[in-house]
Enzyme design. Structure first.
Site, PDB file in Angstrom:
ATOM      1  N   LYS A  46      22.772  -4.052  -9.686  1.00  0.00           N
ATOM      2  CA  LYS A  46      23.392  -2.756  -9.926  1.00  0.00           C
ATOM      3  C   LYS A  46      22.910  -1.723  -8.916  1.00  0.00           C
ATOM      4  O   LYS A  46      23.569  -0.730  -8.653  1.00  0.00           O
ATOM      5  CB  LYS A  46      23.028  -2.257 -11.337  1.00  0.00           C
ATOM      6  CG  LYS A  46      23.359  -3.243 -12.421  1.00  0.00           C
ATOM      7  CD  LYS A  46      22.751  -2.796 -13.764  1.00  0.00           C
ATOM      8  CE  LYS A  46      22.712  -3.957 -14.720  1.00  0.00           C
ATOM      9  NZ  LYS A  46      21.840  -3.686 -15.871  1.00  0.00           N
ATOM     10  N   GLY A  47      21.705  -1.951  -8.377  1.00  0.00           N
ATOM     11  CA  GLY A  47      21.045  -0.919  -7.583  1.00  0.00           C
ATOM     12  C   GLY A  47      21.831  -0.382  -6.401  1.00  0.00           C
ATOM     13  O   GLY A  47      21.762   0.795  -6.088  1.00  0.00           O
ATOM     14  N   GLU A 102      22.833  -3.204   0.433  1.00  0.00           N
ATOM     15  CA  GLU A 102      21.747  -3.279  -0.536  1.00  0.00           C
ATOM     16  C   GLU A 102      21.048  -1.928  -0.653  1.00  0.00           C
ATOM     17  O   GLU A 102      21.087  -1.114   0.269  1.00  0.00           O
ATOM     18  CB  GLU A 102      20.725  -4.332  -0.081  1.00  0.00           C
ATOM     19  CG  GLU A 102      20.659  -5.564  -0.961  1.00  0.00           C
ATOM     20  CD  GLU A 102      19.959  -5.340  -2.302  1.00  0.00           C
ATOM     21  OE1 GLU A 102      20.334  -4.405  -3.048  1.00  0.00           O
ATOM     22  OE2 GLU A 102      19.053  -6.114  -2.609  1.00  0.00           O
ATOM     23  N   ASP A 106      11.984  -4.307  -0.057  1.00  0.00           N
ATOM     24  CA  ASP A 106      10.548  -4.148  -0.286  1.00  0.00           C
ATOM     25  C   ASP A 106       9.849  -5.355   0.352  1.00  0.00           C
ATOM     26  O   ASP A 106       9.571  -5.345   1.546  1.00  0.00           O
ATOM     27  CB  ASP A 106      10.304  -4.034  -1.794  1.00  0.00           C
ATOM     28  CG  ASP A 106       8.854  -3.763  -2.118  1.00  0.00           C
ATOM     29  OD1 ASP A 106       8.061  -3.539  -1.192  1.00  0.00           O
ATOM     30  OD2 ASP A 106       8.490  -3.786  -3.312  1.00  0.00           O
ATOM     31  N   PHE A 155       6.790   3.307  -5.315  1.00  0.00           N
ATOM     32  CA  PHE A 155       7.893   2.899  -6.171  1.00  0.00           C
ATOM     33  C   PHE A 155       8.832   4.081  -6.394  1.00  0.00           C
ATOM     34  O   PHE A 155       8.449   5.108  -6.929  1.00  0.00           O
ATOM     35  CB  PHE A 155       7.393   2.337  -7.512  1.00  0.00           C
ATOM     36  CG  PHE A 155       8.486   1.614  -8.232  1.00  0.00           C
ATOM     37  CD1 PHE A 155       8.815   0.304  -7.889  1.00  0.00           C
ATOM     38  CD2 PHE A 155       9.236   2.258  -9.207  1.00  0.00           C
ATOM     39  CE1 PHE A 155       9.866  -0.359  -8.514  1.00  0.00           C
ATOM     40  CE2 PHE A 155      10.288   1.600  -9.851  1.00  0.00           C
ATOM     41  CZ  PHE A 155      10.598   0.289  -9.503  1.00  0.00           C
ATOM     42  N   VAL A 156      10.075   3.913  -5.986  1.00  0.00           N
ATOM     43  CA  VAL A 156      11.042   5.006  -6.064  1.00  0.00           C
ATOM     44  C   VAL A 156      12.182   4.667  -7.034  1.00  0.00           C
ATOM     45  O   VAL A 156      12.483   3.503  -7.275  1.00  0.00           O
ATOM     46  CB  VAL A 156      11.627   5.335  -4.671  1.00  0.00           C
ATOM     47  CG1 VAL A 156      10.555   5.925  -3.764  1.00  0.00           C
ATOM     48  CG2 VAL A 156      12.253   4.104  -4.016  1.00  0.00           C
TER      49      VAL A 156
HETATM   50  P1  IMP Z   1      12.174  -7.310  -2.611  1.00  0.00           P
HETATM   51  O1  IMP Z   1      12.669  -8.674  -2.966  1.00  0.00           O
HETATM   52  O2  IMP Z   1      10.685  -7.186  -2.818  1.00  0.00           O
HETATM   53  O3  IMP Z   1      12.586  -6.848  -1.236  1.00  0.00           O
HETATM   54  O4  IMP Z   1      12.752  -6.313  -3.673  1.00  0.00           O
HETATM   55  C1  IMP Z   1      14.080  -5.943  -3.616  1.00  0.00           C
HETATM   56  C2  IMP Z   1      14.634  -5.550  -4.955  1.00  0.00           C
HETATM   57  O5  IMP Z   1      13.640  -5.054  -5.839  1.00  0.00           O
HETATM   58  C3  IMP Z   1      15.624  -4.430  -4.713  1.00  0.00           C
HETATM   59  O6  IMP Z   1      16.926  -4.912  -4.597  1.00  0.00           O
HETATM   60  C4  IMP Z   1      15.413  -3.546  -5.911  1.00  0.00           C
HETATM   61  O7  IMP Z   1      16.294  -3.950  -6.944  1.00  0.00           O
HETATM   62  C5  IMP Z   1      13.986  -3.801  -6.343  1.00  0.00           C
HETATM   63  N1  IMP Z   1      13.052  -2.786  -5.813  1.00  0.00           N
HETATM   64  C6  IMP Z   1      12.173  -2.922  -4.805  1.00  0.00           C
HETATM   65  N2  IMP Z   1      11.477  -1.797  -4.604  1.00  0.00           N
HETATM   66  C7  IMP Z   1      11.939  -0.914  -5.519  1.00  0.00           C
HETATM   67  C8  IMP Z   1      11.609   0.453  -5.812  1.00  0.00           C
HETATM   68  O8  IMP Z   1      10.765   1.127  -5.204  1.00  0.00           O
HETATM   69  N3  IMP Z   1      12.308   1.012  -6.835  1.00  0.00           N
HETATM   70  C9  IMP Z   1      13.251   0.345  -7.549  1.00  0.00           C
HETATM   71  N4  IMP Z   1      13.598  -0.922  -7.294  1.00  0.00           N
HETATM   72  C10 IMP Z   1      12.943  -1.546  -6.285  1.00  0.00           C
END
Ligand code: IMP
Ligand code: MG
Length: 191
Positions: A46-47, A102, A106, A155-156
């Site tokens: 959803k993000g 996207e 992170d 964390f945002v």
């Molecule tokens: P990654 O796999 O660690 O790159 O995380 C990616 C997913 O985690 C993103 O698509 C977001 O849904 C969630 N995410 C990562 N960091 C944040 C944050 O700071 N706030 C909210 N959701 C996050």
């Protein structure tokens, strides 16, 4: 501008006007780079939904939309890279110019999984547009073709991004008060 900051937000990182300004620039870049072609934009629910709907309004190209819904397993604020597809795309992407949209990168594990999955379906091209990239070390180098903002490793929430499914409707990107994810404060506080 910042007079109505939600109580659960420690700090606004990117306000609404700044976001829209940058999205207009991204739209212009994409319009130029794909000149003469048609585009398939893939939104990740959803993000990434809020970003996608604002972004398509500033792209001047014939485009189609499709959506995938995923959920990444992991702790509340760290993803594990194990991704579950909750809703797959409606149609094949073979032979199409695909731009994946996207919300945030992170660790990069979620995006890496998505790119591998999509690449297997033989698109003509596959690029990535992310609104936010966290500044941190990563095991694998990711090619991010369009990046809205590089942000600190905090964390945002807001503008589509959630914590425990809340705060997506905030119109800005804000740093969540740490008392919330450390369990010291009940959330979400009402306005
Ligand atoms: P990654 O796999 O660690 O790159 O995380 C990616 C997913 O985690 C993103 O698509 C977001 O849904 C969630 N995410 C990562 N960091 C944040 C944050 O700071 N706030 C909210 N959701 C996050
Ligand atoms: Mg998410």
């Amino acid at each position: 501008m910042h007079d109505n900051v939600h109580q659960d937000i420690e700090e606004i990182l990117i306000d609404e006007a700044t976001l829209q300004h940058r999205i207009a620039e991204l739209g212009a870049d994409i319009t130029r780079d794909y000149h003469g072609r048609r585009l398939l934009l893939l939104g990740i629910l959803k993000g990434g939904a809020m970003f996608l709907v604002d972004l398509i309004r500033v792209i001047r190209l014939p485009l189609e939309l499709d959506f995938m819904a995923i959920s990444s397993y992991g702790s509340a604020t760290e993803s594990s890279g194990v991704v579950r597809i909750l809703k797959d795309l409606d149609d094949p992407i073979e032979g199409k110019d695909v731009l994946l949209v996207e919300d945030i990168v992170d660790s990069g594990l979620t995006l890496q999984y998505l790119l591998d999955t999509l690449q297997n379906r033989k698109p003509a091209s596959l690029r990535v547009c992310v609104l936010l990239e966290k500044t941190r070390e990563r095991e694998h180098l990711l090619q991010l073709d369009y990046v809205g903002y590089h942000i600190p490793n905090r964390f945002v929430v807001g503008y589509g991004l959630d914590y425990a499914q809340f705060y997506r409707n905030l119109p800005y990107i804000g740093v969540l008060h740490p008392e919330i994810y450390t369990g010291k404060r009940l959330f979400p506080t009402s306005w």
